[in-house]
Design an enzyme around this catalytic site. Structure first.
Site, PDB file in Angstrom:
ATOM      1  N   ASP A   1      26.263  29.614  34.010  1.00  0.00           N
ATOM      2  CA  ASP A   1      27.070  30.688  34.687  1.00  0.00           C
ATOM      3  C   ASP A   1      25.999  31.572  35.197  1.00  0.00           C
ATOM      4  OD1 ASP A   1      28.543  33.054  35.252  1.00  0.00           O
ATOM      5  OD2 ASP A   1      30.129  32.107  33.932  1.00  0.00           O
TER       6      ASP A   1
ATOM      7  N   SER B   1      44.207  25.139  41.163  1.00  0.00           N
ATOM      8  CA  SER B   1      45.163  26.234  41.030  1.00  0.00           C
ATOM      9  C   SER B   1      46.413  25.947  41.673  1.00  0.00           C
ATOM     10  CB  SER B   1      44.605  27.266  41.817  1.00  0.00           C
ATOM     11  OG  SER B   1      45.422  28.277  41.897  1.00  0.00           O
ATOM     12  N   ALA B   2      47.745  26.497  41.088  1.00  0.00           N
ATOM     13  CA  ALA B   2      49.222  26.296  41.646  1.00  0.00           C
ATOM     14  C   ALA B   2      48.914  27.041  43.244  1.00  0.00           C
ATOM     15  CB  ALA B   2      49.828  27.050  40.759  1.00  0.00           C
TER      16      ALA B   2
ATOM     17  N   TYR C   1      40.773  30.381  49.976  1.00  0.00           N
ATOM     18  CA  TYR C   1      40.951  30.168  48.321  1.00  0.00           C
ATOM     19  C   TYR C   1      41.500  28.773  48.096  1.00  0.00           C
ATOM     20  CZ  TYR C   1      41.684  30.272  43.397  1.00  0.00           C
ATOM     21  OH  TYR C   1      41.696  29.807  42.082  1.00  0.00           O
TER      22      TYR C   1
ATOM     23  N   LYS D   1      40.006  24.788  46.958  1.00  0.00           N
ATOM     24  CA  LYS D   1      40.780  23.852  45.786  1.00  0.00           C
ATOM     25  C   LYS D   1      41.103  22.788  46.270  1.00  0.00           C
ATOM     26  CE  LYS D   1      39.744  26.857  42.442  1.00  0.00           C
ATOM     27  NZ  LYS D   1      38.454  26.604  41.308  1.00  0.00           N
TER      28      LYS D   1
ATOM     29  N   ASN E   1      49.673  31.176  36.333  1.00  0.00           N
ATOM     30  CA  ASN E   1      49.184  32.561  36.159  1.00  0.00           C
ATOM     31  C   ASN E   1      48.485  32.877  34.773  1.00  0.00           C
ATOM     32  OD1 ASN E   1      51.043  32.372  38.442  1.00  0.00           O
ATOM     33  ND2 ASN E   1      50.318  34.538  38.708  1.00  0.00           N
TER      34      ASN E   1
HETATM   35  P1  NAD Z   1      36.186  34.173  36.246  1.00  0.00           P
HETATM   36  O1  NAD Z   1      35.837  34.650  37.397  1.00  0.00           O
HETATM   37  O2  NAD Z   1      36.467  35.027  35.224  1.00  0.00           O
HETATM   38  O3  NAD Z   1      35.031  33.041  35.968  1.00  0.00           O
HETATM   39  C1  NAD Z   1      34.376  32.358  36.853  1.00  0.00           C
HETATM   40  C2  NAD Z   1      33.052  32.271  36.256  1.00  0.00           C
HETATM   41  O4  NAD Z   1      32.258  31.331  37.150  1.00  0.00           O
HETATM   42  C3  NAD Z   1      32.332  33.656  36.191  1.00  0.00           C
HETATM   43  O5  NAD Z   1      31.728  33.678  34.915  1.00  0.00           O
HETATM   44  C4  NAD Z   1      31.403  33.659  37.277  1.00  0.00           C
HETATM   45  O6  NAD Z   1      30.228  34.334  37.078  1.00  0.00           O
HETATM   46  C5  NAD Z   1      30.927  32.090  37.396  1.00  0.00           C
HETATM   47  N1  NAD Z   1      30.449  31.725  38.721  1.00  0.00           N
HETATM   48  C6  NAD Z   1      30.777  32.026  39.740  1.00  0.00           C
HETATM   49  N2  NAD Z   1      30.212  31.709  40.793  1.00  0.00           N
HETATM   50  C7  NAD Z   1      29.100  30.883  40.138  1.00  0.00           C
HETATM   51  C8  NAD Z   1      28.074  30.065  40.515  1.00  0.00           C
HETATM   52  N3  NAD Z   1      27.785  29.927  41.866  1.00  0.00           N
HETATM   53  N4  NAD Z   1      27.292  29.420  39.671  1.00  0.00           N
HETATM   54  C9  NAD Z   1      27.494  29.511  38.282  1.00  0.00           C
HETATM   55  N5  NAD Z   1      28.734  30.534  37.905  1.00  0.00           N
HETATM   56  C10 NAD Z   1      29.445  30.855  38.951  1.00  0.00           C
HETATM   57  O7  NAD Z   1      37.349  33.415  36.758  1.00  0.00           O
HETATM   58  P2  NAD Z   1      38.520  32.763  35.863  1.00  0.00           P
HETATM   59  O8  NAD Z   1      39.786  33.375  36.132  1.00  0.00           O
HETATM   60  O9  NAD Z   1      38.029  32.517  34.480  1.00  0.00           O
HETATM   61  O10 NAD Z   1      38.595  31.256  36.596  1.00  0.00           O
HETATM   62  C11 NAD Z   1      37.963  30.388  36.131  1.00  0.00           C
HETATM   63  C12 NAD Z   1      38.362  29.006  37.236  1.00  0.00           C
HETATM   64  O11 NAD Z   1      39.794  28.583  37.236  1.00  0.00           O
HETATM   65  C13 NAD Z   1      38.056  29.373  38.723  1.00  0.00           C
HETATM   66  O12 NAD Z   1      37.406  28.143  39.246  1.00  0.00           O
HETATM   67  C14 NAD Z   1      39.226  29.811  39.338  1.00  0.00           C
HETATM   68  O13 NAD Z   1      39.367  29.485  40.693  1.00  0.00           O
HETATM   69  C15 NAD Z   1      40.214  28.751  38.559  1.00  0.00           C
HETATM   70  N6  NAD Z   1      41.577  29.343  38.532  1.00  0.00           N
HETATM   71  C16 NAD Z   1      41.695  30.911  38.022  1.00  0.00           C
HETATM   72  C17 NAD Z   1      42.964  31.392  38.004  1.00  0.00           C
HETATM   73  C18 NAD Z   1      43.223  32.632  37.403  1.00  0.00           C
HETATM   74  O14 NAD Z   1      44.230  33.123  38.081  1.00  0.00           O
HETATM   75  N7  NAD Z   1      42.495  33.359  36.868  1.00  0.00           N
HETATM   76  C19 NAD Z   1      44.401  30.628  38.643  1.00  0.00           C
HETATM   77  C20 NAD Z   1      44.129  29.482  39.009  1.00  0.00           C
HETATM   78  C21 NAD Z   1      42.744  28.655  38.833  1.00  0.00           C
HETATM   79  N1  UFG Z   2      52.372  42.031  41.946  1.00  0.00           N
HETATM   80  C1  UFG Z   2      52.695  43.346  41.979  1.00  0.00           C
HETATM   81  N2  UFG Z   2      51.509  44.389  41.781  1.00  0.00           N
HETATM   82  C2  UFG Z   2      50.615  44.131  41.763  1.00  0.00           C
HETATM   83  C3  UFG Z   2      49.724  42.729  41.654  1.00  0.00           C
HETATM   84  C4  UFG Z   2      50.917  41.968  41.623  1.00  0.00           C
HETATM   85  O1  UFG Z   2      53.820  43.609  42.073  1.00  0.00           O
HETATM   86  O2  UFG Z   2      49.526  45.093  41.732  1.00  0.00           O
HETATM   87  C5  UFG Z   2      53.131  41.032  42.060  1.00  0.00           C
HETATM   88  C6  UFG Z   2      53.046  39.906  42.909  1.00  0.00           C
HETATM   89  O3  UFG Z   2      53.744  40.411  44.225  1.00  0.00           O
HETATM   90  C7  UFG Z   2      53.527  38.648  42.422  1.00  0.00           C
HETATM   91  C8  UFG Z   2      53.312  39.014  40.915  1.00  0.00           C
HETATM   92  O4  UFG Z   2      53.017  40.133  40.813  1.00  0.00           O
HETATM   93  O5  UFG Z   2      55.142  38.770  42.330  1.00  0.00           O
HETATM   94  C9  UFG Z   2      52.108  38.008  40.400  1.00  0.00           C
HETATM   95  O6  UFG Z   2      50.900  38.415  41.428  1.00  0.00           O
HETATM   96  P1  UFG Z   2      49.500  37.981  40.806  1.00  0.00           P
HETATM   97  O7  UFG Z   2      48.362  38.850  41.963  1.00  0.00           O
HETATM   98  O8  UFG Z   2      49.247  38.495  39.137  1.00  0.00           O
HETATM   99  O9  UFG Z   2      49.243  36.521  40.864  1.00  0.00           O
HETATM  100  P2  UFG Z   2      49.678  35.598  42.209  1.00  0.00           P
HETATM  101  O10 UFG Z   2      50.753  34.544  41.572  1.00  0.00           O
HETATM  102  O11 UFG Z   2      49.939  36.344  43.541  1.00  0.00           O
HETATM  103  O12 UFG Z   2      48.311  34.483  41.962  1.00  0.00           O
HETATM  104  C10 UFG Z   2      47.474  34.303  40.790  1.00  0.00           C
HETATM  105  C11 UFG Z   2      46.050  34.282  41.373  1.00  0.00           C
HETATM  106  C12 UFG Z   2      45.600  32.925  42.250  1.00  0.00           C
HETATM  107  C13 UFG Z   2      46.502  31.765  41.640  1.00  0.00           C
HETATM  108  C14 UFG Z   2      47.744  31.627  41.186  1.00  0.00           C
HETATM  109  C15 UFG Z   2      48.539  30.697  40.795  1.00  0.00           C
HETATM  110  O13 UFG Z   2      45.719  35.333  41.978  1.00  0.00           O
HETATM  111  O14 UFG Z   2      44.524  32.963  42.352  1.00  0.00           O
HETATM  112  O15 UFG Z   2      48.287  32.872  40.582  1.00  0.00           O
HETATM  113  O16 UFG Z   2      49.717  30.729  40.502  1.00  0.00           O
HETATM  114  F1  UFG Z   2      46.230  30.676  42.464  1.00  0.00           F
END
Ligand code: NAD
Ligand code: UFG
Length: 347
Positions: A32, A134-135, A158, A162, A188
């Site tokens: 990381d 991701s969804a 983004y 993916k 989510n």
């Molecule tokens: P996060 O940002 O908390 O974790 C990602 C980690 O990757 C961090 O620790 C960051 O420091 C590290 N990182 C970033 N760039 C790097 C690089 N170049 N080299 C090495 N490390 C690096 O995010 P998360 O929520 O834990 O998400 C993890 C994965 O899941 C991501 O690929 C994200 O796109 C995917 N994902 C997350 C969500 C969500 O809502 N959290 C939803 C769908 C998919």
């Molecule tokens: N929302 C609010 N207020 C806020 C933030 C969000 O009303 O301050 C609402 C949004 O409009 C949405 C819901 O809360 O209806 C969820 O929003 P999030 O931003 O928490 O999540 P999203 O569904 O938009 O997206 C997240 C991640 C994406 C991922 C996706 C997968 O941000 O990276 O879920 O379903 F790809």
């Protein structure tokens, strides 16, 4: 015991998954660069896992785009007596708005970074991978719940990155035998470990609903803005499939074990609960968990949002025997314990 490389293991989902993998007896090398996380998260993972398990966790600060850093990570496995047999690839950038402003950075980290990682895996004869998809790939879905066969129509950079990595993985699997890959499309992810010791710690103003609500609850922010009260949903606010991060972590363990036990394959699975909750329902559930009301105001719709996204999680249950076990109440109670015990995150 299997030696596993975890890229991005210090992040929100990675840290919880590391804990579950250590508890299942695996040996881990985390790579990381801490671009969006703190080394403190993994110190706490080691503490939660206990002294014996903590000895099975190595942490390397480095970048997935740098072949020398990847070499150090693979060498760390060998030095610990077990070459890396599988990779869970979390490292990446995930903020939708930022990806619109800085698309090249997103393509570099998410796509070039994945390509470098895959090249290092080939070099070291490691062909077992679990990938964080991701969804967001589904864009505006035609219908819900969304099955894996739904069209891939990302609506932001983004999402495009993916989709590009999923394409790259499919091309790789078609090119030679030996690959065992699970692409997991998360809905989510929210909540925290029930100890309250590890959780989500976003930089700056949270983009996502759940960490925003948590920060309002703990007094760091004044009120939640609800993005739209005129969606075609029962209460007019957006509906999402919120999945407890510990359910998600257990989904990774199940996927990893299926890949290690199975033959060549490319398995693409939704990880979600199959249940939708509206913004107002989440605010109310969080208020019940923290014991006081969460102030909110209605605001206009956020550009790019869909009305409803909910997973069809049936395939993950069929393929992995996995399904979510935790409720929205669990999500809010665990999220509140984390936020109230760590008002400023990892500090
Ligand atoms: P996060 O940002 O908390 O974790 C990602 C980690 O990757 C961090 O620790 C960051 O420091 C590290 N990182 C970033 N760039 C790097 C690089 N170049 N080299 C090495 N490390 C690096 O995010 P998360 O929520 O834990 O998400 C993890 C994965 O899941 C991501 O690929 C994200 O796109 C995917 N994902 C997350 C969500 C969500 O809502 N959290 C939803 C769908 C998919
Ligand atoms: N929302 C609010 N207020 C806020 C933030 C969000 O009303 O301050 C609402 C949004 O409009 C949405 C819901 O809360 O209806 C969820 O929003 P999030 O931003 O928490 O999540 P999203 O569904 O938009 O997206 C997240 C991640 C994406 C991922 C996706 C997968 O941000 O990276 O879920 O379903 F790809």
């Amino acid at each position: 015991m299997t030696q596993i490389l975890i890229t991005g293991g210090a992040g929100f989902i990675g840290s919880h998954t590391c804990l579950v993998l250590l508890e299942a007896g695996h040996q881990l090398v985390v790579l990381d660069n801490f671009a969006n996380s703190s080394p403190e998260a993994l110190k706490r993972v080691a503490r939660l896992a206990g002294p014996a398990a903590a000895g099975r966790l190595q942490v390397i600060e480095g970048d997935i785009r740098d072949p020398a850093d990847l070499e150090r990570a693979f060498a760390a496995g060998v030095a610990a007596g077990a070459p890396i047999q599988a990779v869970i690839h979390f490292a990446g950038l995930k903020a939708v708005g930022e990806s619109v402003a800085e698309p090249l950075r997103y393509w570099d980290v998410n796509v070039t970074g994945s390509q470098q990682l895959l090249a290092a895996m080939v070099k070291h004869g490691c062909r077992t991978l679990v990938f964080s998809s991701s969804a967001t790939l589904y864009g505006y879905p035609d219908s819900v719940p969304i099955p894996e066969a739904a069209p891939i129509r990302p609506i932001n950079p983004y999402g495009h990155t993916k989709a590009a990595v999923e394409r790259m993985l499919a091309d790789l699997v078609a090119s030679e035998a030996g690959w065992r890959i699970a692409s997991l499309r998360y809905f989510n992810p929210v909540g925290a470990h029930p100890s309250g010791c590890i959780g989500e710690d976003p930089n700056g103003i949270p983009n996502n609903l759940f960490p925003f609500i948590s920060q309002v609850a703990v007094g760091r922010r004044e009120q939640v803005q609800v993005f739209g009260g005129d969606w075609p949903t029962p209460d007019g606010t957006g509906v999402r499939d919120y999945i407890h991060v510990m359910d998600l972590a257990e989904g990774h363990l199940a996927a990893l074990e299926a890949m290690l036990a199975g033959g060549d394959q490319l398995l693409t699975l939704n990880l979600g609960s199959g249940q939708g909750h509206s913004v107002l329902e989440v605010i109310e559930a969080f208020a019940a968990a923290c014991g006081h009301p969460i102030p909110y105001v209605m605001a206009s719709r956020r550009e790019g949002d869909a009305a409803i996204t909910v997973a069809d999680p049936a395939e993950a249950q069929r393929q992995l025997g996995w399904q979510t076990r935790r409720s929205l109440k669990d999500i809010c109670c665990d999220g509140w314990l984390w936020q109230s015990s760590n008002p400023n995150g990892y500090g």
